[in-house]
Scaffold this active site. Sequence first.
Site, PDB file in Angstrom:
ATOM      1  N   GLY A  54      74.014 -48.031  91.284  1.00 35.27           N
ATOM      2  CA  GLY A  54      73.001 -47.473  91.423  1.00 35.27           C
ATOM      3  C   GLY A  54      71.957 -47.736  92.989  1.00 35.27           C
ATOM      4  CB  ALA A  55      70.338 -44.861  95.597  1.00 30.34           C
ATOM      5  CD  GLN A 211      78.263 -44.584  85.804  1.00 28.55           C
ATOM      6  OE1 GLN A 211      77.983 -43.585  85.449  1.00 28.55           O
ATOM      7  NE2 GLN A 211      78.453 -44.366  87.248  1.00 28.55           N
ATOM      8  CG  ASP A 252      72.877 -42.124  94.102  1.00 24.83           C
ATOM      9  OD1 ASP A 252      72.982 -41.212  93.204  1.00 24.83           O
ATOM     10  OD2 ASP A 252      73.372 -43.687  94.298  1.00 24.83           O
ATOM     11  CE  LYS A 263      77.310 -41.392  88.584  1.00 16.50           C
ATOM     12  NZ  LYS A 263      78.587 -42.043  89.841  1.00 16.50           N
TER      13      LYS A 263
HETATM   14  O1  MRU Z   1      77.772 -44.439  91.023  1.00 14.72           O
HETATM   15  P1  MRU Z   1      76.251 -44.659  90.210  1.00 14.72           P
HETATM   16  O2  MRU Z   1      76.134 -45.480  88.750  1.00 14.72           O
HETATM   17  O3  MRU Z   1      75.756 -45.697  91.451  1.00 14.72           O
HETATM   18  O4  MRU Z   1      75.748 -44.278  90.290  1.00 14.72           O
HETATM   19  C1  MRU Z   1      73.993 -44.536  90.146  1.00 14.72           C
HETATM   20  C2  MRU Z   1      73.120 -43.161  89.961  1.00 14.72           C
HETATM   21  O5  MRU Z   1      74.019 -41.853  90.174  1.00 14.72           O
HETATM   22  C3  MRU Z   1      72.037 -42.914  90.024  1.00 14.72           C
HETATM   23  O6  MRU Z   1      71.131 -41.715  89.520  1.00 14.72           O
HETATM   24  C4  MRU Z   1      71.139 -43.168  91.527  1.00 14.72           C
HETATM   25  O7  MRU Z   1      72.127 -44.749  91.755  1.00 14.72           O
HETATM   26  C5  MRU Z   1      69.962 -43.699  91.473  1.00 14.72           C
HETATM   27  S1  MRU Z   1      69.438 -45.289  90.839  1.00 14.72           S
HETATM   28  C6  MRU Z   1      67.635 -45.504  90.734  1.00 14.72           C
END
Ligand code: MRU
Length: 364
Positions: A54-55, A211, A252, A263
Amino acid sequence: MSKNVLDYETVALDQSDNSIVIIDQTRLPGRIETIKLHTAQEIWDAIYLLKVRGAPAIGVTAAFGTYVLAKQIVEEYGEEEGSFEAFYKRFRQQKDYLNSARPTAVNLSWALNRMDGVCQQAHKDGKSLGQILEALGEEARRIKEEDIQVCRSIGEYGLSLVKPGDGILTHCNAGQLATCKYGTATAPIYLGQERGYHFRVFADETRPLLQGARLTACELHSAGVDVTLICDNMSAMVMKKGWVNAVFVGCDRVAANGDTANKIGTSVVAAVAKRYGVPFYVCAPTSTIDLATPTGDEICIEQRPSEEVTEMWYRERMAPEGVKVFNPAFDVTDHELITAIVTEHGIARAPFRESLENIKRGIR
Ligand code: MRU
């Protein structure tokens, strides 16, 4: 009462042994297990393998990681006068190494650059290595604290876009587990829960790493939210039935024109939402808005190993040996499909180039 996943901190610093403590998200929902990260390799692996993900959470981990590693460098070189150059050379190497873990979430480089800026400024101000370390520790803690405030504020703005009893669909996990509290896309849901809004939430399972099923369904269910898990290919059906009043997703990286990387599968949800007239909201801390990237075409999309598609989570391989696999971790949602981008400083609407710039400049 036994603890649930929301009672744990997603990312924390343990000063006693100079380590980062994270919930190992690859073990959820079956096991809530915390692990400690001490070395650059352990931190890099935890980010790459999505033990922490998650970013915003990646950004906070990188900030604490920088501090933990800087402390080790100082211990290695000693604190004498004049050793800054040797320290800074190693500091930059570690920074570049951490930055290479995942390319799409801008929060990783954003947090690392903030830490670097603090380091350089402290040196310019004539601080000793010990004082530089102190400044780095403070900055890392500030980044974490800010994340909590930012998510809460996104929650307030997001909540103004929906009403009690609404159906909300979300994709992937932009929840507490992706941040330090509240999440971004889930922040309106958690605030609504506190205020008796009784939302009905649909969580996409989010292939290939699940996720949505493993993390979003887990944390919302633990919070007592009415959450229904659906497969990724069911969003059109629930929207056509009129069960969804709004989509909230995280992101992200937001490009200057409003194109948004999130995602893989997010853009499909956005297209379906447009088809059925459901507003599609992207929740974005301003740290995720990257005005230096003109459009989504310039966003680097992480490619992941084929095994995530062919065999991970299955008892046995579910695709023929040798078949070609395409496994991008993110996709870009065109800004035309986005109703609004919800930030901690307000809600940006089209034309996004202008509204995002204003929000970044503090003009609401
Ligand atoms: O690959 P991940 O699980 O890190 O992807 C996460 C996402 O795409 C989230 O939607 C994004 O990072 C926002 S988290 C507040």
